[in-house]
Design a protein around this motif. Structure first.
Motif, PDB file in Angstrom:
ATOM      1  N   GLU A 191       0.904  -1.122   0.002  1.00 19.74           N
ATOM      2  CA  GLU A 191       0.002  -0.048  -0.059  1.00 19.74           C
ATOM      3  C   GLU A 191       0.975   1.226  -0.132  1.00 19.74           C
ATOM      4  O   GLU A 191       0.682   2.349  -0.757  1.00 19.74           O
ATOM      5  N   ALA A 192       1.872   1.317   0.693  1.00 14.97           N
ATOM      6  CA  ALA A 192       2.688   2.320   0.705  1.00 14.97           C
ATOM      7  C   ALA A 192       3.505   2.537  -0.667  1.00 14.97           C
ATOM      8  O   ALA A 192       3.721   3.406  -1.053  1.00 14.97           O
ATOM      9  N   SER A 193       3.923   1.384  -1.326  1.00  5.63           N
ATOM     10  CA  SER A 193       4.676   1.372  -2.491  1.00  5.63           C
ATOM     11  C   SER A 193       3.580   2.040  -3.477  1.00  5.63           C
ATOM     12  O   SER A 193       4.099   2.846  -4.274  1.00  5.63           O
ATOM     13  N   TYR A 194       2.349   1.466  -3.436  1.00  2.00           N
ATOM     14  CA  TYR A 194       1.374   2.086  -4.310  1.00  2.00           C
ATOM     15  C   TYR A 194       1.149   3.678  -4.088  1.00  2.00           C
ATOM     16  O   TYR A 194       1.003   4.518  -5.091  1.00  2.00           O
ATOM     17  N   ALA A 195       1.216   4.228  -2.988  1.00  2.00           N
ATOM     18  CA  ALA A 195       1.129   5.806  -2.723  1.00  2.00           C
ATOM     19  C   ALA A 195       2.288   6.371  -3.196  1.00  2.00           C
ATOM     20  O   ALA A 195       2.147   7.310  -3.768  1.00  2.00           O
ATOM     21  N   GLU A 196       3.351   5.789  -3.017  1.00  2.00           N
ATOM     22  CA  GLU A 196       4.514   6.436  -3.419  1.00  2.00           C
ATOM     23  C   GLU A 196       4.607   6.367  -5.077  1.00  2.00           C
ATOM     24  O   GLU A 196       5.026   7.500  -5.737  1.00  2.00           O
ATOM     25  N   LYS A 197       4.319   5.330  -5.693  1.00  2.00           N
ATOM     26  CA  LYS A 197       4.071   5.272  -7.300  1.00  2.00           C
ATOM     27  C   LYS A 197       2.865   6.415  -7.722  1.00  2.00           C
ATOM     28  O   LYS A 197       3.448   7.140  -8.629  1.00  2.00           O
ATOM     29  N   ARG A 198       1.945   6.507  -7.039  1.00  2.00           N
ATOM     30  CA  ARG A 198       0.884   7.622  -7.290  1.00  2.00           C
ATOM     31  C   ARG A 198       1.539   9.084  -7.294  1.00  2.00           C
ATOM     32  O   ARG A 198       1.061   9.853  -7.982  1.00  2.00           O
ATOM     33  N   THR A 199       2.208   9.227  -6.334  1.00  2.00           N
ATOM     34  CA  THR A 199       2.690  10.553  -6.064  1.00  2.00           C
ATOM     35  C   THR A 199       3.810  10.614  -6.985  1.00  2.00           C
ATOM     36  O   THR A 199       3.809  12.036  -7.485  1.00  2.00           O
ATOM     37  N   MET A 200       4.780  10.024  -7.428  1.00  2.00           N
ATOM     38  CA  MET A 200       5.668  10.107  -8.313  1.00  2.00           C
ATOM     39  C   MET A 200       5.220  10.415  -9.784  1.00  2.00           C
ATOM     40  O   MET A 200       5.514  11.147 -10.585  1.00  2.00           O
ATOM     41  N   SER A 201       3.931   9.360  -9.816  1.00  2.00           N
ATOM     42  CA  SER A 201       3.415   9.372 -11.290  1.00  2.00           C
ATOM     43  C   SER A 201       2.519  10.937 -11.284  1.00  2.00           C
ATOM     44  O   SER A 201       2.750  11.599 -12.410  1.00  2.00           O
ATOM     45  N   ALA A 202       1.827  11.570 -10.315  1.00  2.00           N
ATOM     46  CA  ALA A 202       1.200  12.768 -10.246  1.00  2.00           C
ATOM     47  C   ALA A 202       2.216  13.933 -10.571  1.00  2.00           C
ATOM     48  O   ALA A 202       1.805  14.773 -11.184  1.00  2.00           O
ATOM     49  N   TRP A 203       3.407  13.849  -9.757  1.00  2.00           N
ATOM     50  CA  TRP A 203       4.542  14.692  -9.989  1.00  2.00           C
ATOM     51  C   TRP A 203       5.060  14.835 -11.370  1.00  2.00           C
ATOM     52  O   TRP A 203       5.028  15.849 -12.007  1.00  2.00           O
ATOM     53  N   ALA A 204       5.338  13.849 -11.836  1.00  2.00           N
ATOM     54  CA  ALA A 204       5.879  13.550 -13.378  1.00  2.00           C
ATOM     55  C   ALA A 204       5.114  14.009 -14.197  1.00  2.00           C
ATOM     56  O   ALA A 204       5.256  15.058 -15.353  1.00  2.00           O
ATOM     57  N   LEU A 205       3.836  13.598 -14.450  1.00  2.00           N
ATOM     58  CA  LEU A 205       2.528  14.139 -15.324  1.00  2.00           C
ATOM     59  C   LEU A 205       2.402  15.830 -15.301  1.00  2.00           C
ATOM     60  O   LEU A 205       2.400  16.311 -15.922  1.00  2.00           O
ATOM     61  N   ALA A 206       2.256  15.944 -13.918  1.00  2.00           N
ATOM     62  CA  ALA A 206       2.266  17.490 -13.853  1.00  2.00           C
ATOM     63  C   ALA A 206       3.322  18.401 -14.367  1.00  2.00           C
ATOM     64  O   ALA A 206       3.060  19.375 -14.730  1.00  2.00           O
ATOM     65  N   GLU A 207       4.471  17.993 -13.835  1.00  2.00           N
ATOM     66  CA  GLU A 207       5.809  18.710 -14.315  1.00  2.00           C
ATOM     67  C   GLU A 207       5.877  18.686 -15.926  1.00  2.00           C
ATOM     68  O   GLU A 207       6.192  19.722 -16.565  1.00  2.00           O
ATOM     69  N   GLU A 208       5.367  17.646 -16.485  1.00  2.00           N
ATOM     70  CA  GLU A 208       5.544  17.228 -17.991  1.00  2.00           C
ATOM     71  C   GLU A 208       4.728  18.472 -18.725  1.00  2.00           C
ATOM     72  O   GLU A 208       4.914  19.065 -19.520  1.00  2.00           O
ATOM     73  N   PHE A 209       3.321  18.318 -18.196  1.00  2.00           N
ATOM     74  CA  PHE A 209       2.299  19.349 -18.888  1.00  2.00           C
ATOM     75  C   PHE A 209       2.291  20.948 -18.526  1.00  2.00           C
ATOM     76  O   PHE A 209       1.719  21.490 -18.920  1.00  2.00           O
ATOM     77  N   SER A 210       2.966  21.109 -17.575  1.00  2.00           N
ATOM     78  CA  SER A 210       3.273  22.302 -16.800  1.00  2.00           C
ATOM     79  C   SER A 210       4.059  23.158 -17.796  1.00  2.00           C
ATOM     80  O   SER A 210       3.859  24.579 -17.802  1.00  2.00           O
ATOM     81  N   GLY A 211       4.616  22.841 -18.711  1.00  2.00           N
ATOM     82  CA  GLY A 211       5.468  23.650 -19.756  1.00  2.00           C
ATOM     83  C   GLY A 211       4.505  24.194 -20.828  1.00  2.00           C
ATOM     84  O   GLY A 211       5.177  25.085 -21.584  1.00  2.00           O
ATOM     85  N   HIS A 212       3.321  23.762 -20.817  1.00  2.00           N
ATOM     86  CA  HIS A 212       2.394  24.407 -21.740  1.00  2.00           C
ATOM     87  C   HIS A 212       2.171  25.747 -21.441  1.00  2.00           C
ATOM     88  O   HIS A 212       1.813  26.037 -20.133  1.00  2.00           O
TER      89      HIS A 212
END
Length: 222
Positions: A79-100
């Motif tokens: 469960e902790a690993s899933y939460a980490e993956k979700r946080t990392m995924s959210a961060w990466a996607l937000a950073e990726e699309f924030s360049g627009h």
């Protein structure tokens, strides 16, 4: 930020977590869906439904990639690993699309993820998001985020510094009034409400925040 960097550094694939990656668990349907969601976000990086759908898809694929080595006895660790993956995924996607250049929602997501570890940087991101959004939706989201994290004074300062009652949606004005109340600035809240009522009806305001008008006016319901 140190926490986020630590999370990202713990996975060799962190730098590509926001990208579609072929794996034994990546089904053709997922590939088609991911490409469709990315196309939507390329056109409108503030499409929150598309962003959240893409996030769920990326997190699911990340979870599937590690499913072969899962130990059913380590449920809490999983469960902790899933939460980490979700946080990392959210961060990466937000950073990726924030360049627009018109992207404000990804910036608010980055602020949400970093508000507890680096509030100054989070507020900088929120300010940048507000500057990119002429309609005031980013302002409403930013003020609400600060208020919910017990930063009512920062929320009020941000609100009063950027609110444009004639141009912004009613939700932005509602957020401004609420921020003033949370900061114990009743006179300012009354003034902001009066200004808001010049551009939005009481019904519109109540639909967003049912108790706001009565709280500002000191009406106590039995």
């Amino acid at each position: 930020m140190p926490r986020i960097r630590k999370l990202l550094s713990r996975s060799s694939s962190a730098s590509t977590v926001g990208l579609r990656r072929e794996s034994p668990h990546t089904h053709n349907a997922d590939v088609v869906q991911e490409d469709a969601l990315r196309a939507q976000l390329a056109d409108d990086p503030n499409n929150q439904l598309a962003f959240n759908a893409l996030l769920e898809l990326v997190v699911r694929n990340c979870a599937d990639e590690g499913s072969e080595n899962e130990d059913p006895l380590n449920a809490l660790q999983d469960e902790a690993s899933y939460a980490e993956k979700r946080t990392m995924s959210a961060w990466a996607l937000a950073e990726e699309f924030s360049g627009h250049p018109k992207a404000w929602f990804p910036l608010t997501e980055l602020a949400r993820l970093s508000i507890d570890v680096d509030p100054d940087e989070a507020i900088r991101r929120l300010t940048a998001a507000i500057a990119r959004d002429p309609h005031g939706e980013a302002l409403a989201v930013a003020v609400k985020l600060l208020a919910e994290t017990d930063r009512s004074h920062e929320a009020y300062n941000l609100a009063m510094g950027h609110w444009k009652s004639r141009e912004h949606i009613p939700a932005a004005g509602v957020a401004v009034v609420r921020a003033a109340l949370l900061s114990d600035k009743r006179m300012e809240a009354e003034a902001a409400l009066t200004e808001l009522l010049g551009h939005a009806s009481a019904a519109e305001i109540s639909e967003i925040d049912p108790e706001l008008i009565d709280e500002v006016r000191g009406v106590h319901r039995s």
